[in-house]
Design a protein around this motif. Structure first.
Motif, PDB file in Angstrom:
ATOM      1  N   SER A 133       6.849  12.644   2.836  1.00 47.24           N
ATOM      2  CA  SER A 133       5.436  12.393   2.529  1.00 47.24           C
ATOM      3  C   SER A 133       5.014  10.984   2.952  1.00 47.24           C
ATOM      4  CB  SER A 133       5.095  12.671   1.077  1.00 47.24           C
ATOM      5  OG  SER A 133       5.992  12.064   0.216  1.00 47.24           O
ATOM      6  N   THR A 134       5.911  10.001   2.811  1.00 50.67           N
ATOM      7  CA  THR A 134       5.575   8.642   3.256  1.00 50.67           C
ATOM      8  C   THR A 134       5.406   8.614   4.768  1.00 50.67           C
ATOM      9  OG1 THR A 134       6.915   7.793   1.461  1.00 50.67           O
ATOM     10  CG2 THR A 134       6.250   6.221   3.143  1.00 50.67           C
TER      11      THR A 134
ATOM     12  N   LYS B  56       2.600   7.077  -6.499  1.00 51.67           N
ATOM     13  CA  LYS B  56       1.609   8.049  -6.982  1.00 51.67           C
ATOM     14  C   LYS B  56       2.029   9.464  -6.621  1.00 51.67           C
ATOM     15  CE  LYS B  56      -3.279   8.837  -7.364  1.00 51.67           C
ATOM     16  NZ  LYS B  56      -4.629   8.526  -6.922  1.00 51.67           N
ATOM     17  N   SER B  57       2.495   9.641  -5.389  1.00 49.77           N
ATOM     18  CA  SER B  57       2.872  10.992  -4.977  1.00 49.77           C
ATOM     19  C   SER B  57       4.088  11.477  -5.759  1.00 49.77           C
ATOM     20  CB  SER B  57       3.106  11.055  -3.468  1.00 49.77           C
ATOM     21  OG  SER B  57       4.452  10.909  -3.154  1.00 49.77           O
TER      22      SER B  57
ATOM     23  N   VAL C 178       2.098  10.022   5.731  1.00 47.47           N
ATOM     24  CA  VAL C 178       1.010   9.049   5.543  1.00 47.47           C
ATOM     25  C   VAL C 178       0.960   8.085   6.720  1.00 47.47           C
ATOM     26  CG1 VAL C 178       0.309   7.042   4.193  1.00 47.47           C
ATOM     27  CG2 VAL C 178       0.913   9.149   3.045  1.00 47.47           C
TER      28      VAL C 178
ATOM     29  N   VAL D  76       0.852  -1.204   0.000  1.00 45.79           N
ATOM     30  CA  VAL D  76       0.000   0.000   0.000  1.00 45.79           C
ATOM     31  C   VAL D  76       0.883   1.247   0.000  1.00 45.79           C
ATOM     32  CG1 VAL D  76      -1.592   1.338   1.422  1.00 45.79           C
ATOM     33  CG2 VAL D  76      -1.969  -1.108   1.122  1.00 45.79           C
ATOM     34  N   LEU D  77       1.915   1.226   0.851  1.00 43.58           N
ATOM     35  CA  LEU D  77       2.803   2.389   0.950  1.00 43.58           C
ATOM     36  C   LEU D  77       3.570   2.610  -0.340  1.00 43.58           C
ATOM     37  CD1 LEU D  77       4.061   1.895   4.583  1.00 43.58           C
ATOM     38  CD2 LEU D  77       2.719   3.805   3.755  1.00 43.58           C
TER      39      LEU D  77
ATOM     40  N   ARG E  79       2.572   1.884  -3.346  1.00 47.17           N
ATOM     41  CA  ARG E  79       1.622   2.497  -4.292  1.00 47.17           C
ATOM     42  C   ARG E  79       1.472   3.987  -4.043  1.00 47.17           C
ATOM     43  NH1 ARG E  79      -2.096  -0.653  -7.408  1.00 47.17           N
ATOM     44  NH2 ARG E  79      -3.496   1.065  -7.842  1.00 47.17           N
ATOM     45  N   LYS E  80       1.282   4.331  -2.767  1.00 48.57           N
ATOM     46  CA  LYS E  80       1.084   5.743  -2.430  1.00 48.57           C
ATOM     47  C   LYS E  80       2.337   6.550  -2.758  1.00 48.57           C
ATOM     48  CE  LYS E  80      -2.183   5.099   1.371  1.00 48.57           C
ATOM     49  NZ  LYS E  80      -3.364   5.922   1.318  1.00 48.57           N
ATOM     50  N   ALA E  81       3.490   5.982  -2.456  1.00 43.34           N
ATOM     51  CA  ALA E  81       4.743   6.705  -2.714  1.00 43.34           C
ATOM     52  C   ALA E  81       4.930   6.930  -4.206  1.00 43.34           C
ATOM     53  CB  ALA E  81       5.925   5.923  -2.141  1.00 43.34           C
TER      54      ALA E  81
ATOM     55  N   TYR F 148      -2.110   7.416   9.909  1.00 48.71           N
ATOM     56  CA  TYR F 148      -2.746   6.182  10.352  1.00 48.71           C
ATOM     57  C   TYR F 148      -2.542   5.922  11.841  1.00 48.71           C
ATOM     58  CZ  TYR F 148      -4.088   4.774   5.649  1.00 48.71           C
ATOM     59  OH  TYR F 148      -4.680   4.711   4.420  1.00 48.71           O
TER      60      TYR F 148
END
Lengths: 177, 237
Positions: free
Chosen positions: B113-114, B92-93, B117, B85-86, B88-90, B121
């Motif tokens: 930024s990671t 995308k950002s 995120v 998940v991380l 993917r987010k990284a 949580y």
């Protein structure tokens, strides 16, 4: 700066220094010119705080282009000209339309109500590898001659020469009509 | 421990000032397979052990060291699915950053930024912290190669060399002895493999470890192929 035929001010600031080696000039609707200056300052400051480095002209241009396109269906009525020195002190020029279509060139970029005149003057007077003094003369002549043939432009001019040693700024006095 | 009586929800502090869910997340990390990284003068290496529970597992299907941008990569210790998940987010950002600035997102920004995120949580309703610690390696805005660790709490640290997961204490001690300020990438890769071998049960080869390298010369992150890893291992023998 004016409203149709009426002149409101003769000293409206439309060139803004973003950092030591980066300037942006904004032509168009006065409130959008000022708002974009403020927004750009905002974004640049955040960038410099986060990244602990200065924004290069290329990055700035892309940022500005992005900001303009975000408002694609309700745009800022402003057309920017970006000028600066990149990380190797090489000159960088770019312009874009009001929705962010960018054009970066080696020789010259123009924007404004008399853009057509400016293109003509620059095309004629431009030479590669001019030194500071000649560059200033050429720029001044191109600007003054172009605005003289445009009812909506004029009342003088401002020129900034950006070099790695520093900035030299001069005001021009042209036809005051 | 009386502390756990206060562990109603993730977002409640215990009396002693701890967030127990984060402590437990760190336990999940400490149970994960070892991952380590070393920052050299001209690059960074990150690697992990990829031992499988059975010989029937198809190694190619699983990737632990992942590339985020051209110039950065990441590895983890802990819960694999949370890691993905991380990643993917990284990614995308980083793409969003490129769209805005036409420049590759520097590692320091990626880490921030990671970490942000992961911190979210730990302070939102209905979620739990990520059960992973990350080792992120990449080029910074000024061209320096850097290594960072990001924890489930969202805390991040820059490291010259570090290890996470099972056996991390021994691995870190080993690294402390072997690390030198003027280490170059080639030495770093060798040292990393030696450190990994310390806690490895059985024979280490190009198929059961993963190594990612970012080199200052071209500023690019890439994974070493199994045969390249095997070559380094053979040299070390």
């Amino acid at each position: 700066m004016g409203i149709s035929y009426q002149t409101v001010s003769m000293d409206f600031k439309k060139i803004f220094q973003m950092n030591e080696k980066l300037f942006v000039g904004l032509a168009g609707l006065a409130s959008d010119v000022q708002t974009l200056d403020q927004l750009l300052r905002f974004r640049m400051n955040l960038y410099e705080l986060r990244e602990e480095r200065e924004m290069t002209p290329k990055v700035f241009t892309n940022l500005l282009s992005n900001m303009l396109y975000e408002k694609r269906f309700g745009p800022y009525f402003a057309e920017p000209v970006v000028a600066g020195l990149d990380e190797n002190d090489k000159p960088y020029l770019a312009t874009m339309d009001l929705i962010g279509a960018t054009s970066s060139t080696e020789d010259f970029v123009v924007a404004g109500t008399c853009a057509g005149n400016l293109y003509g003057m620059c095309e004629t007077l431009y030479k590669k590898d001019m030194e500071q003094e000649e560059l200033f003369e050429t720029l001044a002549q191109a600007l003054l001659a172009s605005v003289d043939r445009d009812a909506l432009s004029g009342w003088g001019g401002v020129v900034h020469i950006i070099t790695k040693e520093g900035i030299i700024s001069r005001e021009l006095k042209g036809r005051q009509d | 421990m009386g502390d756990s009586a206060y562990s109603f929800s993730l977002t409640t502090f215990s009396r002693t000032g701890k967030l127990l869910q984060i402590e437990y997340a760190l336990n999940a990390v400490a149970n994960g397979r070892t991952a380590l990284g070393i920052a050299a003068t001209d690059g960074v290496v990150i690697c992990t052990d990829k031992k499988f529970s059975s010989a029937l597992v198809e190694g190619e299907g699983v990737r632990k060291v992942e590339r985020i941008t051209d110039g950065s990569g990441v590895v983890y210790a802990g819960v694999g699915p949370d890691y993905r998940v991380l990643v993917r987010k990284a990614r995308k950002s980083s793409q969003a950053y490129y769209r805005e600035y036409r420049e590759t997102k520097p590692i320091s920004q990626l880490v921030k930024s990671t970490a942000s995120v992961m911190q979210e949580y730990t302070q939102s309703g209905g979620v739990r912290p990520f059960g992973v610690s990350l080792l992120m390696a990449g080029m910074d805005g000024d061209g320096t190669p850097r290594l960072f660790q990001v924890d489930p709490s969202g805390a991040y640290f820059g490291w010259k060399a570090t290890a996470i997961g099972k056996n991390y204490v021994n691995a870190k001690n080993f690294l402390e002895k072997r690390y030198q300020e003027d280490m170059e990438l080639e030495d770093a890769i060798h040292t990393a493999l030696l450190t990994l071998r310390e806690g490895f049960e059985g024979e280490m080869n190009g198929e059961n470890i993963e190594v990612g390298v970012v080199s200052k010369s071209d500023g690019k992150f890439r994974l070493l192929t199994p045969s390249e890893i095997q070559d380094y291992l053979d040299e070390a023998n």
